[in-house]
Motif scaffolding. Structure first.
Motif, PDB file in Angstrom:
ATOM      1  N   ASP A 168       0.834  -1.200   0.000  1.00 30.95           N
ATOM      2  CA  ASP A 168       0.000   0.000   0.000  1.00 30.95           C
ATOM      3  C   ASP A 168       0.873   1.256   0.000  1.00 30.95           C
ATOM      4  O   ASP A 168       1.313   1.727   1.046  1.00 30.95           O
ATOM      5  CB  ASP A 168      -0.906  -0.023   1.232  1.00 30.95           C
ATOM      6  CG  ASP A 168      -1.922   1.097   1.232  1.00 30.95           C
ATOM      7  OD1 ASP A 168      -2.024   1.815   0.220  1.00 30.95           O
ATOM      8  OD2 ASP A 168      -2.627   1.254   2.252  1.00 30.95           O
ATOM      9  N   ALA A 189       3.237  -9.743   6.054  1.00 30.63           N
ATOM     10  CA  ALA A 189       3.378  -8.282   6.039  1.00 30.63           C
ATOM     11  C   ALA A 189       3.526  -7.720   4.635  1.00 30.63           C
ATOM     12  O   ALA A 189       3.319  -6.528   4.417  1.00 30.63           O
ATOM     13  CB  ALA A 189       4.581  -7.866   6.886  1.00 30.63           C
ATOM     14  N   GLY A 190       3.902  -8.574   3.666  1.00 34.97           N
ATOM     15  CA  GLY A 190       4.078  -8.114   2.291  1.00 34.97           C
ATOM     16  C   GLY A 190       5.498  -8.239   1.777  1.00 34.97           C
ATOM     17  O   GLY A 190       5.810  -7.789   0.673  1.00 34.97           O
ATOM     18  N   ASP A 222       4.983  -3.519   7.561  1.00 29.60           N
ATOM     19  CA  ASP A 222       3.859  -3.996   8.372  1.00 29.60           C
ATOM     20  C   ASP A 222       2.565  -3.710   7.627  1.00 29.60           C
ATOM     21  O   ASP A 222       2.307  -2.567   7.238  1.00 29.60           O
ATOM     22  CB  ASP A 222       3.863  -3.297   9.735  1.00 29.60           C
ATOM     23  CG  ASP A 222       2.783  -3.828  10.665  1.00 29.60           C
ATOM     24  OD1 ASP A 222       2.611  -5.060  10.731  1.00 29.60           O
ATOM     25  OD2 ASP A 222       2.105  -3.015  11.325  1.00 29.60           O
ATOM     26  N   ARG A 223       1.792  -4.758   7.385  1.00 28.06           N
ATOM     27  CA  ARG A 223       0.507  -4.627   6.694  1.00 28.06           C
ATOM     28  C   ARG A 223       0.640  -3.879   5.371  1.00 28.06           C
ATOM     29  O   ARG A 223      -0.183  -3.031   5.016  1.00 28.06           O
ATOM     30  CB  ARG A 223      -0.524  -3.946   7.598  1.00 28.06           C
ATOM     31  CG  ARG A 223      -0.794  -4.709   8.881  1.00 28.06           C
ATOM     32  CD  ARG A 223      -1.779  -4.011   9.780  1.00 28.06           C
ATOM     33  NE  ARG A 223      -1.930  -4.709  11.040  1.00 28.06           N
ATOM     34  CZ  ARG A 223      -2.744  -4.318  12.024  1.00 28.06           C
ATOM     35  NH1 ARG A 223      -3.480  -3.223  11.865  1.00 28.06           N
ATOM     36  NH2 ARG A 223      -2.815  -5.011  13.151  1.00 28.06           N
ATOM     37  N   GLY A 224       1.702  -4.223   4.645  1.00 30.16           N
ATOM     38  CA  GLY A 224       1.870  -3.678   3.307  1.00 30.16           C
ATOM     39  C   GLY A 224       2.451  -2.282   3.235  1.00 30.16           C
ATOM     40  O   GLY A 224       2.516  -1.698   2.163  1.00 30.16           O
ATOM     41  N   ARG A 225       2.924  -1.752   4.367  1.00 35.05           N
ATOM     42  CA  ARG A 225       3.497  -0.410   4.368  1.00 35.05           C
ATOM     43  C   ARG A 225       4.874  -0.422   5.022  1.00 35.05           C
ATOM     44  O   ARG A 225       5.098  -1.161   5.983  1.00 35.05           O
ATOM     45  CB  ARG A 225       2.596   0.572   5.121  1.00 35.05           C
ATOM     46  CG  ARG A 225       1.235   0.777   4.470  1.00 35.05           C
ATOM     47  CD  ARG A 225       0.410   1.791   5.235  1.00 35.05           C
ATOM     48  NE  ARG A 225      -0.885   2.033   4.583  1.00 35.05           N
ATOM     49  CZ  ARG A 225      -1.788   2.898   5.025  1.00 35.05           C
ATOM     50  NH1 ARG A 225      -1.525   3.614   6.127  1.00 35.05           N
ATOM     51  NH2 ARG A 225      -2.922   3.064   4.388  1.00 35.05           N
ATOM     52  N   THR A 263       5.968  -1.721  15.652  1.00 38.08           N
ATOM     53  CA  THR A 263       6.307  -2.995  15.011  1.00 38.08           C
ATOM     54  C   THR A 263       7.799  -3.285  15.140  1.00 38.08           C
ATOM     55  O   THR A 263       8.205  -4.416  15.431  1.00 38.08           O
ATOM     56  CB  THR A 263       5.909  -2.971  13.523  1.00 38.08           C
ATOM     57  OG1 THR A 263       4.498  -2.808  13.422  1.00 38.08           O
ATOM     58  CG2 THR A 263       6.305  -4.277  12.836  1.00 38.08           C
TER      59      THR A 263
END
Length: 376
Positions: free
Chosen positions: A56, A76-77, A249-252, A270
């Motif tokens: 993201d 996490a990506g 973390d979560r795509g960022r 994180t």
């Protein structure tokens, strides 16, 4: 032994029957090897539905010649990010460039050209069980149409480089996990890449073998000037090998910088959580940590010593300030990025007056600290 320059031994294009492997773009020392610009990647978009967003709005660069670590939890990506670099995935929006060339704009021929210059090593080795160590390393050269003599002249020194010169005729089933990974590294170097991608390359290995593989990657980076981009969920791996690190973390990307700076003074929750797993605290203590104190609790604080504070007797002064209430729970001295770094975990009463005295001491001495939590 000097690392062999595979490009110098390569067959001329007319011998190999292939178009020459050209540089992707004119390189400059200042330009990053890899750049992510506002990169988003979504999966499962259909019928107007947005699907799952794996990445993201990633903005991030990988410095030329550096060893850069991408660290984050499972999901996490990380893997999606690294697959964008060699074109195994395509960004939904934004730009990914490698050595100045946009990966998303490459044709199939261009992607083949790119992948010859971007080596990759994998968590589970991805060796062909029916081929010997020599033949596994030779595979990308065979695919490129390189003649047998040139292949032999390139593969033999590569196997020597990774310490497997006497295992050339062995099959994967006859090799240990560390030896299989060394074959994978030699194979990744066969086409003289300028960028090496590592996808959890040590997570299936024991600690001793992991250390030897990391030392090999550091040597390759130093002698070849090869840029290395690795993903991992292990903070110890990043601390051992990476010059720079980004936390995802979560795509960022939630935090990025030099490994020393991020390790010494983590800014994001994180990052602090990932660091806490590397502190070697007893499991019962980690499991008992609370985010907020109750009456009678003790606070756990990580003290970080670097720069001027690395050589000052500040621990003794802290004990003098707070009295015998201070307990030392864990600690050690090491080197990160060539700089001395000490870390000590202490506990003391979470009573407001004690915490206030401690914080005043930290402010006066310039000691870097991090509250890990509270225990009963």
């Amino acid at each position: 032994m000097t690392i062999p320059n595979a490009a110098a031994n390569a067959a001329p294009p007319e011998e190999a029957g292939q178009a020459p492997i050209r540089p992707l773009a004119a390189s400059t020392a200042a330009a990053p090897m890899v750049a992510f610009e506002a990169v988003t990647k979504r999966f499962g978009e259909a019928g107007g539905k947005p699907g799952f967003t794996a990445l993201d709005g990633i903005d991030f660069t990988v410095a030329r010649g550096a060893i850069t670590g991408i660290i984050g939890r499972s999901g996490a990506g990380k893997s999606t990010l690294i697959r964008l670099v060699n074109g195994l995935e395509k960004a939904s929006s934004g730009r990914v460039t490698v050595d100045g060339v946009e990966v998303g704009g490459l044709s199939e021929h261009g992607l083949r050209d790119l992948r010859r210059q971007v080596g990759m090593i994998f968590q589970h080795f991805n060796l062909l069980t029916s081929r010997t160590a020599f033949d596994n390393v030779a595979l990308p050269l065979e695919i490129a149409g390189v003649d047998k003599k040139t292949i032999r002249d390139k593969v033999t020194p590569l196997l020597d480089l990774v310490g497997l010169g006497d295992k050339a005729g062995r099959y994967p089933s006859e090799l240990s996990g560390g030896q299989k990974q060394r074959v994978g590294i030699a194979r990744a170097l066969a086409t003289s890449p300028k960028l090496l991608l590592s996808d959890e390359a040590t997570s299936a290995l024991d600690p001793e073998t992991t250390q030897s593989i990391l030392e090999l990657l550091k040597r390759i980076n130093a002698e070849l000037g090869l840029t290395v981009l690795l993903i991992t969920h292990e903070m110890e791996v990043v601390k051992e090998i990476a010059t720079d690190v980004a936390v995802i973390d979560r795509g960022r990307i939630v935090e990025a910088g030099s490994t020393f700076d991020v390790y010494a003074s983590p800014k994001h929750e994180t990052t602090r959580t990932l660091l806490a797993t590397a502190l070697k605290l007893p499991e019962w203590l980690r499991n008992g940590l609370k985010a907020q104190p109750s009456v009678g609790d003790r606070v756990l604080v990580r003290l970080v010593f670097f720069g001027e504070t690395a050589f000052k007797p500040l621990t003794g002064r802290l004990v003098s300030e707070l009295g015998s209430d201070v307990n030392i729970l864990a600690g050690g001295i090491e080197e990160i990025g060539g700089k001395p770094f000490g870390s000590l975990v202490v506990s003391y009463s979470a009573a407001p007056d004690v915490v206030e005295r401690a914080n005043r001491f930290y402010a006066e001495t310039g000691l870097s600290t991090e509250v890990l939590g509270y225990v009963a």
